[in-house]
Design a protein around this motif. Sequence first.
Motif, PDB file in Angstrom:
ATOM      1  N   TYR A  95       0.734  -1.236  -0.026  1.00  0.00           N
ATOM      2  CA  TYR A  95       0.079  -0.131  -0.089  1.00  0.00           C
ATOM      3  C   TYR A  95       0.775   1.279   0.012  1.00  0.00           C
ATOM      4  O   TYR A  95       2.029   1.235   0.537  1.00  0.00           O
ATOM      5  N   HIS A  96       0.484   2.335  -0.728  1.00  0.00           N
ATOM      6  CA  HIS A  96       1.124   3.519  -0.362  1.00  0.00           C
ATOM      7  C   HIS A  96       0.992   3.941   0.803  1.00  0.00           C
ATOM      8  O   HIS A  96       0.226   3.882   1.627  1.00  0.00           O
ATOM      9  N   TRP A  97       2.176   4.447   1.185  1.00  0.00           N
ATOM     10  CA  TRP A  97       2.602   5.042   2.361  1.00  0.00           C
ATOM     11  C   TRP A  97       1.225   6.104   3.118  1.00  0.00           C
ATOM     12  O   TRP A  97       1.102   6.071   4.400  1.00  0.00           O
ATOM     13  N   ILE A  98       0.839   6.689   2.439  1.00  0.00           N
ATOM     14  CA  ILE A  98      -0.267   7.617   2.633  1.00  0.00           C
ATOM     15  C   ILE A  98      -1.437   6.988   3.331  1.00  0.00           C
ATOM     16  O   ILE A  98      -2.086   7.518   4.214  1.00  0.00           O
ATOM     17  N   ILE A  99      -1.830   5.826   2.882  1.00  0.00           N
ATOM     18  CA  ILE A  99      -3.035   5.012   3.598  1.00  0.00           C
ATOM     19  C   ILE A  99      -2.839   4.747   4.783  1.00  0.00           C
ATOM     20  O   ILE A  99      -3.748   5.253   5.683  1.00  0.00           O
ATOM     21  N   PRO A 100      -1.733   4.268   5.410  1.00  0.00           N
ATOM     22  CA  PRO A 100      -1.536   3.778   6.862  1.00  0.00           C
ATOM     23  C   PRO A 100      -1.389   5.147   7.564  1.00  0.00           C
ATOM     24  O   PRO A 100      -2.080   5.200   8.754  1.00  0.00           O
ATOM     25  N   LYS A 101      -0.852   6.354   7.179  1.00  0.00           N
ATOM     26  CA  LYS A 101      -0.785   7.290   7.485  1.00  0.00           C
ATOM     27  C   LYS A 101      -2.112   7.983   8.018  1.00  0.00           C
ATOM     28  O   LYS A 101      -2.425   8.210   9.039  1.00  0.00           O
ATOM     29  N   LEU A 102      -2.958   8.039   6.891  1.00  0.00           N
ATOM     30  CA  LEU A 102      -4.440   8.680   7.221  1.00  0.00           C
ATOM     31  C   LEU A 102      -4.971   7.765   8.367  1.00  0.00           C
ATOM     32  O   LEU A 102      -6.024   8.028   8.951  1.00  0.00           O
TER      33      LEU A 102
ATOM     34  N   SER B 257     -11.203  15.546   4.809  1.00  0.00           N
ATOM     35  CA  SER B 257     -11.116  16.510   3.590  1.00  0.00           C
ATOM     36  C   SER B 257      -9.690  16.284   2.861  1.00  0.00           C
ATOM     37  O   SER B 257      -9.556  16.382   1.548  1.00  0.00           O
ATOM     38  N   HIS B 258      -8.793  15.832   3.753  1.00  0.00           N
ATOM     39  CA  HIS B 258      -7.442  15.749   3.051  1.00  0.00           C
ATOM     40  C   HIS B 258      -7.356  14.708   2.219  1.00  0.00           C
ATOM     41  O   HIS B 258      -6.553  14.372   1.346  1.00  0.00           O
ATOM     42  N   SER B 259      -8.178  13.464   2.475  1.00  0.00           N
ATOM     43  CA  SER B 259      -8.003  12.190   1.693  1.00  0.00           C
ATOM     44  C   SER B 259      -8.379  12.577   0.462  1.00  0.00           C
ATOM     45  O   SER B 259      -7.735  12.034  -0.734  1.00  0.00           O
ATOM     46  N   PHE B 260      -9.289  13.614   0.003  1.00  0.00           N
ATOM     47  CA  PHE B 260      -9.692  13.890  -1.580  1.00  0.00           C
ATOM     48  C   PHE B 260      -8.585  14.783  -2.294  1.00  0.00           C
ATOM     49  O   PHE B 260      -8.020  14.372  -3.220  1.00  0.00           O
ATOM     50  N   GLY B 261      -8.024  15.623  -1.224  1.00  0.00           N
ATOM     51  CA  GLY B 261      -6.889  16.510  -1.549  1.00  0.00           C
ATOM     52  C   GLY B 261      -5.472  15.791  -2.079  1.00  0.00           C
ATOM     53  O   GLY B 261      -4.827  15.514  -3.278  1.00  0.00           O
TER      54      GLY B 261
ATOM     55  N   GLU C 108      -5.591  12.331  -2.476  1.00  0.00           N
ATOM     56  CA  GLU C 108      -5.919  11.389  -3.674  1.00  0.00           C
ATOM     57  C   GLU C 108      -5.638  12.101  -5.094  1.00  0.00           C
ATOM     58  O   GLU C 108      -5.180  11.395  -6.075  1.00  0.00           O
ATOM     59  N   LYS C 109      -6.179  13.239  -5.360  1.00  0.00           N
ATOM     60  CA  LYS C 109      -5.886  14.098  -6.616  1.00  0.00           C
ATOM     61  C   LYS C 109      -4.554  14.216  -6.928  1.00  0.00           C
ATOM     62  O   LYS C 109      -4.366  14.179  -8.097  1.00  0.00           O
ATOM     63  N   MET C 110      -3.717  14.563  -5.967  1.00  0.00           N
ATOM     64  CA  MET C 110      -2.397  14.770  -6.240  1.00  0.00           C
ATOM     65  C   MET C 110      -1.702  13.663  -6.697  1.00  0.00           C
ATOM     66  O   MET C 110      -0.727  13.601  -7.209  1.00  0.00           O
ATOM     67  N   LEU C 111      -2.047  12.529  -5.729  1.00  0.00           N
ATOM     68  CA  LEU C 111      -1.146  11.251  -5.563  1.00  0.00           C
ATOM     69  C   LEU C 111      -1.924  10.486  -6.749  1.00  0.00           C
ATOM     70  O   LEU C 111      -1.253   9.087  -6.656  1.00  0.00           O
ATOM     71  N   LEU C 112      -2.927  10.446  -7.381  1.00  0.00           N
ATOM     72  CA  LEU C 112      -3.585   9.622  -7.938  1.00  0.00           C
ATOM     73  C   LEU C 112      -2.847   8.412  -8.965  1.00  0.00           C
ATOM     74  O   LEU C 112      -3.038   7.399  -8.924  1.00  0.00           O
ATOM     75  N   ALA C 113      -1.809   9.259  -9.636  1.00  0.00           N
ATOM     76  CA  ALA C 113      -0.963   8.517 -10.580  1.00  0.00           C
ATOM     77  C   ALA C 113      -0.065   7.469  -9.792  1.00  0.00           C
ATOM     78  O   ALA C 113       0.431   6.443 -10.145  1.00  0.00           O
ATOM     79  N   GLU C 114       0.012   7.624  -8.438  1.00  0.00           N
ATOM     80  CA  GLU C 114       0.892   6.649  -7.744  1.00  0.00           C
ATOM     81  C   GLU C 114      -0.071   5.503  -6.861  1.00  0.00           C
ATOM     82  O   GLU C 114       0.370   4.563  -6.365  1.00  0.00           O
ATOM     83  N   LEU C 115      -1.349   5.833  -7.043  1.00  0.00           N
ATOM     84  CA  LEU C 115      -2.331   5.077  -6.001  1.00  0.00           C
ATOM     85  C   LEU C 115      -2.743   4.013  -6.940  1.00  0.00           C
ATOM     86  O   LEU C 115      -3.307   3.788  -8.175  1.00  0.00           O
ATOM     87  N   SER C 116      -2.862   2.357  -6.466  1.00  0.00           N
ATOM     88  CA  SER C 116      -3.325   1.570  -7.232  1.00  0.00           C
ATOM     89  C   SER C 116      -4.847   1.316  -6.751  1.00  0.00           C
ATOM     90  O   SER C 116      -5.491   2.204  -6.001  1.00  0.00           O
ATOM     91  N   SER C 117      -5.663   0.500  -7.355  1.00  0.00           N
ATOM     92  CA  SER C 117      -7.291   0.404  -7.133  1.00  0.00           C
ATOM     93  C   SER C 117      -7.530   0.120  -5.587  1.00  0.00           C
ATOM     94  O   SER C 117      -8.495   0.580  -4.957  1.00  0.00           O
ATOM     95  N   ALA C 118      -6.692  -0.808  -5.256  1.00  0.00           N
ATOM     96  CA  ALA C 118      -6.645  -1.116  -3.758  1.00  0.00           C
ATOM     97  C   ALA C 118      -6.420   0.178  -2.921  1.00  0.00           C
ATOM     98  O   ALA C 118      -7.227   0.150  -1.602  1.00  0.00           O
ATOM     99  N   ASP C 119      -5.513   1.053  -3.284  1.00  0.00           N
ATOM    100  CA  ASP C 119      -5.581   2.226  -2.375  1.00  0.00           C
ATOM    101  C   ASP C 119      -6.666   3.056  -2.429  1.00  0.00           C
ATOM    102  O   ASP C 119      -7.060   3.422  -1.444  1.00  0.00           O
ATOM    103  N   GLN C 120      -7.141   3.139  -3.495  1.00  0.00           N
ATOM    104  CA  GLN C 120      -8.380   3.848  -3.583  1.00  0.00           C
ATOM    105  C   GLN C 120      -9.714   3.384  -2.819  1.00  0.00           C
ATOM    106  O   GLN C 120     -10.295   4.094  -2.242  1.00  0.00           O
ATOM    107  N   LYS C 121      -9.722   1.834  -3.032  1.00  0.00           N
ATOM    108  CA  LYS C 121     -10.869   1.466  -2.077  1.00  0.00           C
ATOM    109  C   LYS C 121     -10.386   1.453  -0.591  1.00  0.00           C
ATOM    110  O   LYS C 121     -11.571   1.665   0.369  1.00  0.00           O
ATOM    111  N   ALA C 122      -9.350   1.459  -0.106  1.00  0.00           N
ATOM    112  CA  ALA C 122      -9.025   1.578   1.131  1.00  0.00           C
ATOM    113  C   ALA C 122      -9.332   3.227   1.825  1.00  0.00           C
ATOM    114  O   ALA C 122      -9.799   3.136   2.686  1.00  0.00           O
TER     115      ALA C 122
END
Length: 439
Positions: free
Chosen positions: A85-92, A121-125, A127-141
Motif C-alpha cells: 500500500y502507498h504510505w499515505i494510506i496507513p498514515k491517514l 477532507s485531506h484524503s480527497f486532496g 488522492e487528486k495529487m497522488l492519483l498516478a501513484e495509487l492502485s485500485s486497492a489504495d483507492q478502495k482503502a
Amino acid sequence: MKKILRLGLMMVTGFSGMGMVHSPHQSYFAQGENLVFAEEAVDIQEVRQAMELWQETVQSYSLDAPQYTIASLQQMGPANFDTSYHWIIPKLYNDYYENLIEYQSVEEDANHIGNLREIFSHSFGLEKMLLAELSSADQKALNQLRLFIVSAIMESYQAGINQNLPGYFLLEGTDFAKNIVKYLALDDQHLDQLIRISLASSYAPEAYSFGFGDEMFTIPEELEYPSEQYEMYTITNGAFVQDIGGTTPYYFHIPSGKITEGHLASPELHPLVAYDWSQVYGRVINNYYPNYQVQSLSTEAKEQSLNGSSKQKQALMTAVRDWQAKMGQKYEFVTPEMPIDFLGGDLPLKSMVIHLDGQERKAHYQAEQLINDEINVLMAMTDIRDQDNPRAERHFYLFVEDQGIPRVLITMEGPDNLAVHHFKDTANVELYQLFKSIY
C-alpha cells in the motif's frame, strides 16, 4: 505513459469488496495488484472516475440504519497494512484512529470529530495529487476510510441535534452523498477551478458544503483584475458551521489561475497561500495534478450568455441585503448549478414545472428562448439555511418575467405528491418594488 513496477507480494489476508476487519484488535489490508509509478500528469477524467468511486461508496450510507457506529469502529482497533500500500494510506488511517479512540461524547469531544472531518477532507486532496501513484486497492482503502469517518461524523452530529447543543443545526451540511452529486455536475472547466482551490486551501468540496457563482455575494471591485474576469466559489469550511460565519469565498482569476481569498463579513482580500502538504505529512507529496494553462478571456461572450446584466444582478443582491436586514432574515441566491433542498425538493432547476395561478406552468432559469406561456426565472433566493431567525417559516423566492411582466413569486411549502412546488405572488410590496425598479 505510466510505468508499472511489478512486485511479488505475499497476501496477508483476503480483500473482498469493502470489507476490512477480521479481528476486533488487528486487521489487515492486502492487495494482489501492481504498484503504479507515473511520469505524466493526471487527466481530469481520471479524477472524475475516482470521485465517482467515492459517490458509489457514500450512497450506501444510511442515517436510519448506519453500517458503522462510533462504538463499533472503536472496537475494530487500528488497521494494519502490508507494504504493497502507498504510505499515505496507513498514515491517514493512523490519524483517523487516534482521534476516533479519544472520542467519548459530543459534548466533550467535538474537536475530535472536527479533526476527523479534516482528515476526510485531506484524503480527497491527497488522492487528486497522488492519483498516478495509487492502485485500485489504495483507492478502495481510502473510500472505506471515508465511510468510517462519515459514519462517525453523522452519529456525532445527530447526537448534537438531538441534545439541542449550540452549533448543531440542519443535517444538510453533512449530506455528503448529495454534495458529491452536485460536485460531479460541474463541467470540466469549473470542476478544474474548484479542484485547484481545494488543493491550495486543503478544503475539499467533497467534505464541506460549497457554492459556485455569485449567490448572495457580489465579486468585489477591489480585486486585482476586473470582476468579470473571475469566477466565485465558496466553501463552508467550519467544522459544522453552515451560515456565512464559517464560509470562505475564493475568487478564481480565469486568465491566470490566481486565487484570491476573501471574507464574507469584511472587505479584506489576499492571495491564497498554498497549503504545504509535504510539510504537514512529513514526506514529499508529488502533485501530479497539472499546472494551470493560461487562458484568454472573452468577457463579452460571458456577458451575453446571461439573462440580465451583471449590474442588474449586483443591484438586486445589494438591495436584498438591505431588505433582509429589515426583515430579520438571511437570504442566499441559488442557481441550477447548485440547487438547494427546499423542504423536500431541489430548487431552482434549469427547467421545472411549478404550480401558479391555479395551473401548472413551465419555468426555465435564465432562458434564451421561451415558448408560449413559459416563465423566465431571472434569479432565485431562499432563507432555508438561516440559522439566526427564530421563526420556523422559511421562504423561497423566484424573480421572474412572465410574458413581459416582472413578478416575485414565493413558496413556503415543500413539493406536493407530484413533486411540484406551489408558488404565488409575494405580498411583500417592498421586495416587489425593488425587483421592478431594477429589472
